[in-house]
Write an enzyme that holds these catalytic residues in place. Structure first.
Site, PDB file in Angstrom:
ATOM      1  N   HIS A 187       0.810  -1.216   0.000  1.00 18.18           N
ATOM      2  CA  HIS A 187       0.000   0.000   0.000  1.00 18.18           C
ATOM      3  C   HIS A 187       0.843   1.266   0.000  1.00 18.18           C
ATOM      4  O   HIS A 187       1.900   1.343   0.626  1.00 18.18           O
ATOM      5  CB  HIS A 187      -0.934   0.013   1.213  1.00 18.18           C
ATOM      6  CG  HIS A 187      -0.222  -0.100   2.519  1.00 18.18           C
ATOM      7  ND1 HIS A 187       0.273   0.987   3.204  1.00 18.18           N
ATOM      8  CD2 HIS A 187       0.086  -1.174   3.274  1.00 18.18           C
ATOM      9  CE1 HIS A 187       0.843   0.601   4.324  1.00 18.18           C
ATOM     10  NE2 HIS A 187       0.758  -0.718   4.390  1.00 18.18           N
ATOM     11  N   ASP A 188       0.377   2.259  -0.761  1.00 23.77           N
ATOM     12  CA  ASP A 188       0.939   3.615  -0.777  1.00 23.77           C
ATOM     13  C   ASP A 188       2.358   3.686  -1.330  1.00 23.77           C
ATOM     14  O   ASP A 188       3.044   4.702  -1.172  1.00 23.77           O
ATOM     15  CB  ASP A 188       0.896   4.249   0.627  1.00 23.77           C
ATOM     16  CG  ASP A 188      -0.488   4.204   1.242  1.00 23.77           C
ATOM     17  OD1 ASP A 188      -1.399   4.821   0.669  1.00 23.77           O
ATOM     18  OD2 ASP A 188      -0.677   3.526   2.272  1.00 23.77           O
ATOM     19  N   GLY A 221       5.021  -1.074   2.627  1.00 27.65           N
ATOM     20  CA  GLY A 221       4.198   0.115   2.488  1.00 27.65           C
ATOM     21  C   GLY A 221       4.975   1.419   2.520  1.00 27.65           C
ATOM     22  O   GLY A 221       5.989   1.541   3.213  1.00 27.65           O
TER      23      GLY A 221
END
Length: 267
Positions: free
Chosen positions: A126-127, A144
């Site tokens: 994520h991200d 992440g």
């Protein structure tokens, strides 16, 4: 649902209402395409690929069997908020690759650039922000919030710790754990990765001028052996003769830029 007339959808594939399938796309047997997915022109999903979540796949990208692209983050703080994954053009996403959407706390978007190669079993969390022409070799994992700049290679079975930045043109050897930022064009290898030099092979392959390579080698020595803290050496390097090289300047800007982590420094 919007499916271009030129798209080829296998009868066994599941395309949910709301999905957008662009011209010349091919969706193979037993694929799943979620309701918030957009496939640009010429995207190919081979059999059993899953593309879900609020996900955009760029033109000409090919996704191989059993890849899972756009599912929810592996983050216990994720509470079901609607976040995105944006994948660029002409990527090759091989078997078993996973790429997750973002989180609200991390900006809400995971981004992958163009012309990447993501080999079997690689993971993009994520991200994360991944640049262009990046290669993740088999089972490499990016945690992440990481930033992976253009032309980076991450070797097989390697892991990059959350929030780490890897500068343009760096190379990470196989079976390496990267816990701190890596300067542009750096070479990192070892079970706990250390900065062992420059990615000279990659620089030569890209046709970097010999004078710039010479400046980079001198700059690396100055960072490795100079007095004071690592950032102090970088500041002095900016004022040196080598600092006139745009490649050296890129390293200086990287070291002096904002980061939440320390740096891998030369041994």
């Amino acid at each position: 649902m919007s499916i271009d007339a030129s798209a080829n959808i296998h009868p066994s594939a599941v395309v949910e209402d709301g999905a957008v399938i662009g011209p010349d796309c091919r969706v193979g047997p037993f694929c799943v395409v979620g309701e918030d997915v957009t496939l640009a022109r010429g995207v190919v999903l081979k059999s059993h690929a899953v593309v879900t979540g609020w996900t955009e796949i760029g033109e000409g990208t090919v996704i191989f069997p059993f890849a899972n692209i756009g599912d929810v983050p592996q983050d216990l703080k994720y509470a079901g908020e609607k976040t995105r994954l944006i994948v660029g053009a002409r990527n090759r996403i091989r078997e078993g690759v996973t790429m997750n959407t973002g989180t609200a706390g991390g900006g809400g978007v995971t981004r992958v650039g163009d012309d990447g190669l993501f080999m079997a079993g690689a993971h993009v969390a994520h991200d994360v922000r991944i640049g262009n022409r990046v290669i993740l070799v088999n089972n490499a994992s990016i945690a992440g919030h990481c930033v992976i700049d253009d032309d980076v290679i991450v070797g097989g079975l390697s892991g990059v710790h959350q929030w780490v930045r890897i500068g343009r043109g760096a190379i990470i050897g196989a079976v390496t754990m990267v816990t701190n930022d890596v300067i542009p064009y750096g070479l990192v290898q070892g079970p706990r990765g250390g900065l062992d030099g420059l990615n000279l092979v990659g620089l030569k392959r890209r046709g970097v001028d010999r004078a710039d390579i010479t400046a980079l080698r001198a700059a690396f020595q100055a960072l490795a052996q100079g007095e004071g803290a690592f950032q102090d050496r970088a500041r002095r390097l900016a004022e040196s003769e080598e600092g006139g090289s745009p490649y050296v300047r890129e390293i200086v800007d990287f070291v002096l830029g904002d980061t939440d982590r320390s740096y891998l420094t030369p041994g």
